[in-house]
Design a protein around this motif. Structure first.
Motif, mmCIF file in Angstrom:
data_model
loop_
_atom_site.group_PDB
_atom_site.id
_atom_site.type_symbol
_atom_site.label_atom_id
_atom_site.label_comp_id
_atom_site.label_asym_id
_atom_site.label_seq_id
_atom_site.Cartn_x
_atom_site.Cartn_y
_atom_site.Cartn_z
ATOM 1 N N PRO A 124 -28.606 27.232 -19.775
ATOM 2 C CA PRO A 124 -28.906 27.853 -18.495
ATOM 3 C C PRO A 124 -27.973 29.021 -18.193
ATOM 4 O O PRO A 124 -26.859 29.081 -18.701
ATOM 5 N N GLY A 125 -28.456 29.912 -17.317
ATOM 6 C CA GLY A 125 -27.638 31.067 -16.948
ATOM 7 C C GLY A 125 -28.040 31.637 -15.595
ATOM 8 O O GLY A 125 -29.083 31.270 -15.030
ATOM 9 N N TYR A 126 -27.199 32.519 -15.129
ATOM 10 C CA TYR A 126 -27.392 33.172 -13.826
ATOM 11 C C TYR A 126 -28.689 33.999 -13.878
ATOM 12 O O TYR A 126 -28.831 34.883 -14.741
ATOM 13 N N PRO A 127 -29.654 33.698 -13.006
ATOM 14 C CA PRO A 127 -30.984 34.314 -13.135
ATOM 15 C C PRO A 127 -31.002 35.844 -13.080
ATOM 16 O O PRO A 127 -31.883 36.464 -13.677
ATOM 17 N N ASP A 128 -30.039 36.466 -12.425
ATOM 18 C CA ASP A 128 -30.092 37.927 -12.289
ATOM 19 C C ASP A 128 -29.894 38.662 -13.620
ATOM 20 O O ASP A 128 -30.204 39.846 -13.724
ATOM 21 N N TYR A 129 -29.391 37.955 -14.657
ATOM 22 C CA TYR A 129 -29.302 38.610 -15.970
ATOM 23 C C TYR A 129 -30.684 39.100 -16.401
ATOM 24 O O TYR A 129 -30.806 40.112 -17.092
#
Ligand code: PLP
Length: 387
Positions: A124-129
């Protein structure tokens, strides 16, 4: 009116529906404990607000800033890195001022890559990427963050053709959403991987200050050779509760910093000088407010984890950031469990699948309400008799 094809490809804001659901519940008069978002709940320390006030009264602050920001701010950022991490930076060539790091993370692919180039993102990761991916029209592959690897990517497991094609890689520790912290050995491995495959690195250090149990999260730039391959983005949003102020900076590799500065020359005229003066005050004056903030989050983390364990919910204590990454009980998807908590317990959490495929099976809870509310939240969950 018809919008550009690029706009049509922008990712949907996954969490917009969560915000809507929580808003509807609150509008019904329900007492929702909102752990769904990542907005610091504490005010900006008064000495920083005062610096803004004083600067705002000075007519010199009413003019356009220099394109690339105040030299004093860049110097303060360099001094901060020397003091906090023992990293040497040239303020003119190795520091770029940002309207919050979200902007830097979104503009970097546009500044460095050509359409069709490949980026690597954590999942998972920060969606704004993903916003930066869409605007630059580049492709991406994900690096799974698995609990058995301490939520660090396993570079060796990436397919060879992906390693060869990738040009830019994002990592983020302390991590949103998992709360994992990287050690220096991981950053050294990252530098070696970047050198071997000629990949530029951007380390998102949003939760830099927030490490628990006496552990200080290391900076990527402390790894030997890091500046040859990458940059680090540092936001004032979390360390100094300045999320609404929109201020941060990128530091490290001079070519990447120049790329950011160049694209920004065409987009902005840097930040309101008073915000830059406030940022200088934040970076250079007493850091006691930061220690107090970390102690506050750690107390909240302990309260949450203790209560979860008391009711038989076997959650891992986050090592950093202000998020807890909680495993979902058997029989539920992340979204079903988040919906259940909102419907039956008036608790909002972010479903893990919103952060990527490997977020399935978790929900993210922000440590952004006081201890007693966190305890109350778990007591409400206890009544659902799931554990
Ligand atoms: C991982 C991560 N990176 C970057 C940001 C952006 O921070 P800002 O744009 O406020 O500097 C956030 C904000 O929530 C974040 O969680």
């Amino acid at each position: 009116m018809e919008l550009s094809n690029k706009m049509k490809k922008l990712p949907k804001q996954f969490f917009a529906s969560l915000v809507q659901k929580v808003g509807a519940a609150v509008a019904e008069g329900r007492d929702v404990i909102n752990l769904g978002q990542g907005n610091p709940d504490q005010p900006t320390p008064p000495h920083i607000v005062k610096a803004l006030q004083q600067s705002a009264e000075n007519p010199l602050s009413h003019k356009y800033s220099l394109f690339r920001g105040l030299p004093e701010f860049k110097q303060a950022a360099a001094d901060f890195y020397k003091r906090e991490y023992n990293v040497d930076l040239d303020p003119e060539t190795e520091v770029a001022i940002l309207f919050g790091t979200k902007v830097g993370l979104v503009e970097l692919p546009m500044a460095m890559l050509n359409p069709g180039d490949l980026m690597l993102l954590p999942d998972p990761g920060y969606p704004d990427y993903l916003s930066g991916i869409a605007l630059a029209e580049v492709q991406f592959e994900t690096m799974p963050l698995k609990p058995e690897n301490g939520f660090l990517p396993d570079y060796d497991a990436l397919p060879d053709e992906v390693k060869e094609r990738a040009k830019l890689l994002y990592i983020n520790y302390p991590n949103n959403p998992t709360g994992a912290v990287a050690d220096s050995a991981f950053f050294e491995k990252t530098v070696a991987f970047a050198k071997e495959h000629n990949i530029a690195i951007s380390h998102d250090f949003a939760y830099a200050a927030i490490g628990f149990d006496g552990e200080r999260p290391p900076s990527f730039l402390q790894a030997e050779g890091a500046k040859e391959v990458g940059i680090e983005m540092y936001t004032l949003s979390k360390t100094y509760n300045m999320a609404g102020w929109r201020v941060g900076f990128a530091v490290g590799n001079a070519d990447m910093i120049e790329a950011i500065n160049l694209i920004q020359d065409h987009l902005f005229c840097s930040l309101f000088p008073a915000v830059q003066h406030a940022a200088i005050a934040a970076l250079t004056e007493s850091q006691e407010c930061v220690d107090e903030l970390v102690a506050l989050y750690e107390g909240r983390r302990n309260a949450l984890v203790e209560e979860c364990h008391r009711i038989g919910w076997n959650v891992e204590a986050p090592k950093g950031s202000f998020f807890a990454w909680l495993s979902v009980p058997e029989g539920y998807s992340s979204e079903q469990f988040a919906d259940l908590l909102l419907e039956k317990a008036d608790i909002a959490v972010a479903p893990g699948n919103g952060f990527g495929e490997y977020g399935e099976g978790y929900v993210r809870a922000g440590l952004l309400v006081d201890k007693e509310r966190l305890r109350e939240g778990v007591r409400r969950i206890e009544k659902l008799k799931l554990f």
